[in-house]
Design an enzyme around this catalytic site. Sequence first.
Site, PDB file in Angstrom:
ATOM      1  CG  HIS A 253      -1.849  -1.095   1.400  1.00 19.95           C
ATOM      2  ND1 HIS A 253      -2.902  -1.319   0.534  1.00 19.95           N
ATOM      3  CD2 HIS A 253      -1.947  -2.067   2.342  1.00 19.95           C
ATOM      4  CE1 HIS A 253      -3.590  -2.380   0.939  1.00 19.95           C
ATOM      5  NE2 HIS A 253      -3.046  -2.840   2.025  1.00 19.95           N
ATOM      6  CG  ASP A 254       1.743   2.975   3.666  1.00 20.35           C
ATOM      7  OD1 ASP A 254       1.936   2.684   4.864  1.00 20.35           O
ATOM      8  OD2 ASP A 254       0.647   3.376   3.235  1.00 20.35           O
TER       9      ASP A 254
END
Length: 328
Positions: A253-254
Amino acid sequence: MPPTRIIIDTDPGIDDALALILAFASPELSVEAITTVAGNVAVSQATRNACLLLDVVGPHLRPSVAKGAAHPMTRPLRTAQHYHGEDGLGNLSRFKAEGGMLRYPEPQQLLSPQSAQALMIEQIGAAPGEIVLICIGPLTNLAMAIRTAPAEMAKVKEIIVMGGAIQAPGNVTPAAEFNVHTDPEAASLVFASGLPITLVPLDVTQRVLLTAELVDTLVRHVGSHVTQFVRDTTERLFGVEKEQTGRAATPLHDPLAIGAVIDPSLVTRRPFDVQVETGEGPAQGMTIADRRQVGGQWKRPPNLQVCMEVDAGRFVALFLERICRLPA
Ligand code: RIB
Ligand code: CA
């Protein structure tokens, strides 16, 4: 091209740690500061984890670290330690070096005397059109900085937000993604700010997967302190994922939010009006994009650029190649 000057607002968090490694390993970026926010873990733990990560990537990389909001704007904090471990990094104290010492000792870094929002306001205001702010946790710090100093924050070059889910289901509830769900009021204030915001939602982040096999291959062939850290911090998580989804794989995600700045061609952006549900019902924290095919005069103007497509293979390859570069 000179490197893009970035500030990373983060709640480390295992994928946050992987995102920070990617950022430090990428010559296209200059990490000017790290600001921390409560989310995956309490803000004191998130701040300690950010400093521990700086020790892992190497003593030469020492941006300022400023501690931020200890809880969402109006709600109690709901952490994600069931997923990220009690320490937020996969419970690293289990790992010992030779002689029984901790493989990852307590960090000693001195923190910035400023709060996260004060640092954001000062650094962005002092370099108009220069700083890209990458938010990979709940948006509490950013919302408070915009509310405190809107004119200074308007000098930001771009804001990249990992958060939300447009056509994809949520991950913390059927409707909501964790960062927005943790502080929906902050997300709603940020989305309405008129600032240049690119959203990196679950629709694209869930398509970029790191697998246990890939990590094991990295350790076998590279065997650096950083690749060892990647395996140690993800080991417990792969067990959780295997139990929940049947696959020893975790979405990056990040790191994808960082990737969208390293190489904007990795994602395809589309303009949408996106609203946030701040009520108390089952849709709390839901991000609703107006995707109706009607003329502009029949709907609200777009407030965000939303990444709806990703070149997943190319990004994962970039991620793996970069983390093998450290220590530089
Ligand atoms: O939904 C994913 C996001 O929530 C990531 O930023 C992860 O670190 C958690 O904070
Ligand atoms: Ca995060």
